[in-house]
Write a protein that holds these residues in place. Structure first.
Motif, PDB file in Angstrom:
ATOM      1  N   PHE A 165       0.659  -1.381  -0.053  1.00  0.00           N
ATOM      2  CA  PHE A 165      -0.002  -0.059  -0.081  1.00  0.00           C
ATOM      3  C   PHE A 165       0.843   1.201  -0.053  1.00  0.00           C
ATOM      4  N   ARG A 166       1.916   1.196   0.530  1.00  0.00           N
ATOM      5  CA  ARG A 166       2.803   2.389   0.621  1.00  0.00           C
ATOM      6  C   ARG A 166       3.396   2.435  -0.893  1.00  0.00           C
ATOM      7  N   GLU A 167       3.399   1.589  -1.576  1.00  0.00           N
ATOM      8  CA  GLU A 167       3.873   2.084  -3.027  1.00  0.00           C
ATOM      9  C   GLU A 167       2.655   2.394  -3.788  1.00  0.00           C
ATOM     10  N   VAL A 168       1.653   1.819  -3.636  1.00  0.00           N
ATOM     11  CA  VAL A 168       0.586   2.116  -4.787  1.00  0.00           C
ATOM     12  C   VAL A 168      -0.458   2.882  -4.367  1.00  0.00           C
ATOM     13  N   LEU A 169      -0.591   3.188  -3.106  1.00  0.00           N
ATOM     14  CA  LEU A 169      -1.885   4.138  -2.762  1.00  0.00           C
ATOM     15  C   LEU A 169      -1.499   5.629  -2.703  1.00  0.00           C
ATOM     16  N   GLU A 170      -1.874   6.319  -3.459  1.00  0.00           N
ATOM     17  CA  GLU A 170      -1.744   7.861  -3.438  1.00  0.00           C
ATOM     18  C   GLU A 170      -2.911   8.568  -3.468  1.00  0.00           C
ATOM     19  N   GLY A 171      -3.205   9.529  -2.581  1.00  0.00           N
ATOM     20  CA  GLY A 171      -4.413  10.289  -2.325  1.00  0.00           C
ATOM     21  C   GLY A 171      -4.666  10.643  -0.874  1.00  0.00           C
ATOM     22  N   GLU A 172      -5.295  11.497  -0.322  1.00  0.00           N
ATOM     23  CA  GLU A 172      -5.691  11.589   0.902  1.00  0.00           C
ATOM     24  C   GLU A 172      -6.525  10.717   1.445  1.00  0.00           C
ATOM     25  N   GLU A 173      -7.454  10.363   0.336  1.00  0.00           N
ATOM     26  CA  GLU A 173      -8.725   9.329   1.013  1.00  0.00           C
ATOM     27  C   GLU A 173      -8.005   7.943   1.714  1.00  0.00           C
ATOM     28  N   PHE A 174      -6.801   7.756   1.314  1.00  0.00           N
ATOM     29  CA  PHE A 174      -6.107   6.381   2.004  1.00  0.00           C
ATOM     30  C   PHE A 174      -5.517   6.703   3.142  1.00  0.00           C
ATOM     31  N   SER A 175      -5.237   8.075   3.622  1.00  0.00           N
ATOM     32  CA  SER A 175      -4.698   8.108   4.946  1.00  0.00           C
ATOM     33  C   SER A 175      -5.107   7.549   6.262  1.00  0.00           C
ATOM     34  N   HIS A 176      -6.596   7.256   5.841  1.00  0.00           N
ATOM     35  CA  HIS A 176      -7.254   6.601   7.021  1.00  0.00           C
ATOM     36  C   HIS A 176      -6.777   5.160   7.005  1.00  0.00           C
ATOM     37  N   TRP A 177      -6.619   4.639   6.246  1.00  0.00           N
ATOM     38  CA  TRP A 177      -5.976   3.149   6.343  1.00  0.00           C
ATOM     39  C   TRP A 177      -4.687   2.960   6.906  1.00  0.00           C
ATOM     40  N   PHE A 178      -3.646   4.097   6.923  1.00  0.00           N
ATOM     41  CA  PHE A 178      -2.418   3.908   7.422  1.00  0.00           C
ATOM     42  C   PHE A 178      -2.469   4.606   8.854  1.00  0.00           C
ATOM     43  N   ASP A 179      -3.465   5.339   9.060  1.00  0.00           N
ATOM     44  CA  ASP A 179      -3.610   5.659  10.610  1.00  0.00           C
ATOM     45  C   ASP A 179      -4.275   4.556  11.438  1.00  0.00           C
ATOM     46  N   THR A 180      -5.070   3.737  10.695  1.00  0.00           N
ATOM     47  CA  THR A 180      -5.602   2.499  11.543  1.00  0.00           C
ATOM     48  C   THR A 180      -4.712   1.592  11.671  1.00  0.00           C
ATOM     49  N   PHE A 181      -4.170   0.969  10.447  1.00  0.00           N
ATOM     50  CA  PHE A 181      -3.364  -0.216  10.286  1.00  0.00           C
ATOM     51  C   PHE A 181      -1.852  -0.060  10.631  1.00  0.00           C
ATOM     52  N   ALA A 182      -1.452   0.991  10.563  1.00  0.00           N
ATOM     53  CA  ALA A 182      -0.027   1.588  10.719  1.00  0.00           C
ATOM     54  C   ALA A 182       0.048   2.555  11.522  1.00  0.00           C
ATOM     55  N   PRO A 183      -0.491   2.871  12.823  1.00  0.00           N
ATOM     56  CA  PRO A 183      -0.390   4.048  13.643  1.00  0.00           C
ATOM     57  C   PRO A 183       1.021   4.495  13.818  1.00  0.00           C
ATOM     58  N   LYS A 184       1.999   3.458  13.800  1.00  0.00           N
ATOM     59  CA  LYS A 184       3.263   4.129  14.299  1.00  0.00           C
ATOM     60  C   LYS A 184       4.076   4.106  13.103  1.00  0.00           C
ATOM     61  N   GLY A 185       3.508   4.467  11.899  1.00  0.00           N
ATOM     62  CA  GLY A 185       4.251   4.529  10.649  1.00  0.00           C
ATOM     63  C   GLY A 185       4.751   3.308  10.071  1.00  0.00           C
TER      64      GLY A 185
END
Length: 534
Positions: A165-185
């Motif tokens: 996902f870090r490679e293929v997801l671009e756009g603000e709408e995807f930020s919530h996935w990273f906040d939820t499933f990768a909260p520590k970056g």
């Protein structure tokens, strides 16, 4: 059923109990189901509790925003539930082409379809459950609210999903996935405790309202608002129009056993078609090149038919009876010779996933499967809810003439399939092998391992697997017999050894011994598989 007692050299033996059993890919989830049985709940309560817990403790494969199917054996009768969601009402091939799309993307809002899993839980609970939904979902809520330690295989797939996902997801709408499933970056480490308070709150609302909040209330509003903000197609009215469908499971008789699947839009028909073809072969031994060759060729032919003919049943031009016609199976069988075929569909007579199995002491059993598709799904998480939306719409065709063409309010060709086995109108039990297009191939192999080769449940799952990929390419596991692989190559198969065992699905089995009444379970050695029993 002498195969239940056959010795086998695998490292694990079948689990055995006589009161109740839950088999799935994650220990905490199977324990949640067992807790329901010990509280006096039935197999349906156990299945729902396990399924809900899996959305928390195995988010790499499923979530609240995914679909579900179930086959239920209740009081000596078989029931089927199709809880796959339809496409948004306003989406169309034309609208996508106007935006420059020639194919349906994997991620973002375009492939998002209505989630069916919460509706499945509520529907099953209402019809067959004996405990309140609030009590059944309590373990899942606790895991989401207070956290759980990430298990080894889960951690591996979580990290892979994050890196992708870090490679293929671009756009603000995807930020919530990273906040939820990768909260520590980053993806959580193995053994690290991960929690999702938003997920817990969503589960509470589903439990308290029997999923009404999800399809008609505040959760539906949040999905609607999120979609509108980023020009998605799904709307609250699409959620309001959703209703799980009770269906009659379909079957073929394979050497005296009835093998049951959910009818289309699912690909269970592919497994049944392949078994229909194999029924006519005199299979003598498992470890013979001829056996593997016939299995692979039968599966190729069944998949070719599935790709051409299977869709939302209301749109199919060839019916279930035609696809499972015995004479048609004989014709398809006659195409199998000594060399690998390039598969093509025939002409029938006109007319990321989690799987669990549960059984209780009263003889009731459930075969249940749910998925977001492709691991984490669309890459979209509805803000503050923990809901990872599925991307099942990616399976639609952009060809307007195809039976599985993209249209509004239509269910797509679906990969997830629960299986069930009966003999002489009595339950043998639930089985399943999750994993995209591996699933019908896993069903074929598990059923033949059981019926033809007399392997006990654990042995049937542990046996090395193969997967037909496309054209003449077949993947095999590293421990697949080398001499068989070489012999298959000489027959024209392009055999590739695949080191990643995750490519070969993850299965669960519970068989009931009619003579003793005991339950025999097998769980997947390729993942964090677990059986909870008492």
């Amino acid at each position: 059923m002498d195969y239940l007692y056959q010795p086998y050299t695998s490292k694990r033996t079948s689990a055995i109990s006589n009161k109740g059993m839950v088999a799935t890919s994650q220990p905490l989830a199977s324990q949640a189901g067992l807790d329901m049985l010990k509280k006096g709940g039935n197999a349906v309560d156990a299945a729902i509790a396990t399924a809900a817990a899996l959305t928390v403790v195995e988010p790499t494969s499923n979530g609240i925003g995914g679909d579900a199917f179930a086959i239920v054996w209740m009081k000596d009768k078989l029931y089927g539930l199709n809880s796959s969601g339809h496409s948004p009402s306003t989406i169309s091939i034309g609208s996508l082409k106007e935006k420059g799309y020639e194919e349906i993307p994997k991620y973002g809002f375009i492939p998002v379809t209505v989630p069916g899993a919460p509706g499945a839980w509520a529907e099953l609970s209402e019809r067959f459950g004996s405990l309140p939904l609030t009590e059944v979902l309590a373990p899942a809520i606790d895991y989401a609210e207070n956290g759980f330690p990430v298990t080894p295989v889960l951690g591996k797939f979580w990290e892979a999903g994050y890196n992708k996902f870090r490679e293929v997801l671009e756009g603000e709408e995807f930020s919530h996935w990273f906040d939820t499933f990768a909260p520590k970056g980053r993806a959580p480490k193995i053994g690290e405790v991960w929690k999702s308070p938003g997920h817990a709150e969503t589960l509470k609302k589903i439990a308290e309202t029997k999923a009404e909040a999800f399809y008609h209330g505040e959760i539906a509003d949040k999905i609607d608002n999120f979609s509108k903000e980023y020009n998605g197609y799904i709307r609250k009215k699409d959620l309001q129009n959703f209703q799980p469908q009770w269906v009659n499971p379909v079957s073929v008789n394979y050497r005296g056993y009835d093998v049951w699947e959910i009818p289309p839009n699912g690909q269970g028909m592919v497994a049944l078609s392949a078994l229909n073809i194999m029924e006519g072969f005199d299979v003598q031994s498992k470890e013979e090149v001829g056996t593997y060759h016939q299995q692979i060729e039968a599966m190729k032919l069944a998949f070719a038919d599935g790709e051409k003919f299977i869709a939302d049943e209301a749109h199919m031009k060839v019916g279930v009876d035609q696809l499972l016609n015995r004479e048609y199976a004989a014709h398809r069988r006659s195409l199998i010779g000594e060399e690998a075929l390039q598969p093509e569909a025939g002409d029938p007579p006109k007319g990321g996933t989690v799987y669990l199995a549960a059984a209780d002491s009263d003889g009731n059993m459930v075969s249940f499967i749910q998925s977001n598709y492709m691991g984490f799904g669309s890459g979209l998480v509805v803000p503050g809810t923990g809901i990872s939306l599925q991307n099942r719409g990616h399976n639609f065709s952009m060809d307007p003439g195809h039976v599985n063409s993209l249209e509004g309010n239509k269910r797509s060709y679906h990969t997830i399939i629960p299986g069930f086995l009966t003999k002489d109108n009595k339950a043998v039990g639930p089985f399943g092998v999750m994993g995209g297009f591996m699933q019908p191939q896993g069903h074929l192999q598990v059923i033949m391992n059981t019926i033809d080769f007399h392997l006990n449940p654990q042995a049937a799952l542990d046996a090395p697997r193969w997967q037909w990929m496309e054209n003449k390419t077949v993947w095999v596991e590293p421990d697949f017999p080398i001499h068989i692989a070489e012999s298959l190559r000489r027959k024209g198969h392009n055999v590739e050894v695949q080191v990643e065992t995750g490519a070969f699905g993850r299965g669960q089995i519970i068989w009931k011994d009619e003579e003793t009444g005991s339950l025999f379970g097998g769980t997947e050695s390729r993942t964090d598989g677990s059986i909870s029993a008492y």
